[in-house]
Design an enzyme around this catalytic site. Structure first.
Site, short mmCIF file in Angstrom:
data_model
loop_
_atom_site.label_atom_id
_atom_site.label_comp_id
_atom_site.label_asym_id
_atom_site.label_seq_id
_atom_site.Cartn_x
_atom_site.Cartn_y
_atom_site.Cartn_z
N ASP A 74 -1.16 4.88 -7.02
CA ASP A 74 -1.64 3.49 -7.13
C ASP A 74 -3.15 3.35 -7.25
OD1 ASP A 74 -2.02 4.26 -4.43
OD2 ASP A 74 -1.71 2.22 -3.70
N GLY A 89 1.22 -3.98 -10.81
CA GLY A 89 0.21 -4.42 -9.84
C GLY A 89 -1.09 -3.65 -9.98
N ASP A 90 -1.00 -2.33 -10.23
CA ASP A 90 -2.21 -1.50 -10.33
C ASP A 90 -3.02 -1.88 -11.57
OD1 ASP A 90 -1.00 -0.17 -8.21
OD2 ASP A 90 -0.20 1.42 -9.48
N ASN A 102 -4.33 4.78 -10.57
CA ASN A 102 -3.99 3.87 -11.68
C ASN A 102 -4.98 2.70 -11.74
OD1 ASN A 102 -1.75 5.53 -11.72
ND2 ASN A 102 -0.33 4.00 -10.93
N LYS A 157 -0.31 -11.56 -5.85
CA LYS A 157 0.48 -11.28 -7.06
C LYS A 157 1.95 -11.60 -6.77
CE LYS A 157 -1.45 -7.36 -6.52
NZ LYS A 157 -1.62 -5.90 -6.44
N ARG A 215 4.70 0.31 1.76
CA ARG A 215 5.78 1.24 1.43
C ARG A 215 6.37 1.78 2.73
NH1 ARG A 215 4.70 -0.78 -2.57
NH2 ARG A 215 4.15 0.08 -4.61
N GLY A 252 4.72 -11.23 -9.28
CA GLY A 252 5.54 -10.84 -10.42
C GLY A 252 5.47 -11.84 -11.56
N TRP A 286 7.40 15.12 -2.84
CA TRP A 286 6.96 16.27 -2.05
C TRP A 286 5.48 16.05 -1.79
CZ3 TRP A 286 10.21 16.43 -6.18
CH2 TRP A 286 11.45 17.06 -6.00
N ARG A 287 5.18 15.40 -0.69
CA ARG A 287 3.77 15.07 -0.45
C ARG A 287 3.38 15.24 1.02
NH1 ARG A 287 3.86 8.56 -1.53
NH2 ARG A 287 1.65 8.90 -1.96
#
Ligand code: ADP
Length: 305
Positions: free
Chosen positions: A30, A258-259, A33, A225, A167, A227, A102-103
């Protein structure tokens, strides 16, 4: 006016199913971006830098080369021996997308562990951007280190812009998630939330409730924001301005809506546009971005001016 924008967070390696068992590699996240779209639309005398940490392996080299190829600066990015970038895979099944990540040991989780470097990067910038994902990947102590630097930047007169990007999967505890997102709002001069997320996690009954909540935390400017319902702006406590979304003929992929809005909005504000004009431009860019596959769309596919 010339200036410097710094975006802080994690850019991951993206693997997407191409055909059968073939995978196509890309890079996204995000905050990256947002930096990418800011770079596309800021005047050439502005610099855009990314702040994160990567490893010393080949994938990290490739990630840095990619970031540089977009015109976003990498001079503040720390390299940590033995770590690698985070990775995610997009699965496509019957037109529906799902993600595997995988983070958990990604280098970016350590981005705030060198406070001197963090402070130097922030002090060099006029505009600093971070998100709820940036906060979510850090340990509680590291998140507090980052927030303290951002509060210092705000007190020093810098613009500090926060997209809560909530998130829940990235947080182990919902109460800590909400408290840390609120701390992000307090550290910011401008908050750019998505109404859906705020309604779900803070119980906001209306866009106005989201605006009021972030203003009460100390954010001078709020851009909510929503949508296809467009964006509602509240700048410096003045009256609300609603800017409608742009028409999209076919929504292809909403990744980065959004980004791309954030980056193009910040670019136009920095160039001297009014908030309403900047939001109308950003709505056109976001609408074009969701008409294409992928997070980072080339300038040749986006509307001009
Ligand atoms: P996020 O991706 O952060 O959840 P939103 O879904 O609110 O953000 O979208 C960000 C911006 O993208 C909106 O303010 C709007 O300008 C544009 N957008 C999103 N969805 C649509 C849509 N269906 N039609 C037109 N514009 C849209």
């Amino acid at each position: 006016m010339t200036g410097k924008l710094l975006s802080i967070g994690e850019c991951m390696v993206e693997l997407m199913q191409a055909e059968r068992d073939m995978l196509r590699k890309g890079y996204a996240g995000d905050t990256f971006n947002t930096a990418y779209y800011a770079r596309l639309f800021l005047p050439a005398d502005w610099t855009v830098d990314y702040f994160t940490a990567v490893g010393t392996d080949t994938v990290s080299d490739e990630l840095l080369a990619f970031i540089e190829s977009t015109g976003v600066g990498t001079a503040h990015i720390r390299r940590i021996e033995g770590r690698t970038p985070g990775l995610y895979m997009i699965h496509l099944k019957d037109g529906e997308r799902s993600f595997s990540y995988w983070r958990s040991t990604s280098a970016a989780k350590l981005l705030a562990d060198d406070p001197d470097r963090l402070r130097a990067a922030i002090e060099a910038a006029n505009v600093v951007f971070f998100s709820g994902i940036t906060l979510a990947i850090l340990s509680p102590d590291a998140a507090e280190t980052l927030l303290a630097e951002l509060r210092r930047a705000k007190a020093g007169g810098r613009q500090v812009v926060f997209d809560p990007n909530i998130r829940p999967r990235l947080w182990d505890d919902a109460a800590r998630m909400r408290a840390t997102i609120e701390a992000g709002g307090r550290a910011a001069t401008m908050v750019m939330p998505s109404f859906d997320d705020e309604a779900t996690h803070f119980g906001d009954a209306s866009v106005e409730a989201t605006i009021e909540r972030y203003r009460a935390l100390g954010a001078e400017n709020v851009a909510v924001k929503d949508g296809k319902n467009g964006v509602t702006l509240c700048f410096a406590g003045k009256e609300r301005v609603h800017v409608p979304a742009s028409q999209v003929s076919a929504v292809v992929d909403t990744t980065s809506a959004g980004d791309s809005f954030n980056g193009s909005f910040l670019a136009r504000l920095a160039s001297g546009d009014s908030p309403a004009d900047a939001a109308a431009f950003a709505a056109r860019i976001a609408a074009a971005v969701i008409g294409h596959h992928g997070a980072l769309i080339g300038r040749d596919k986006l509307p001009r001016g």
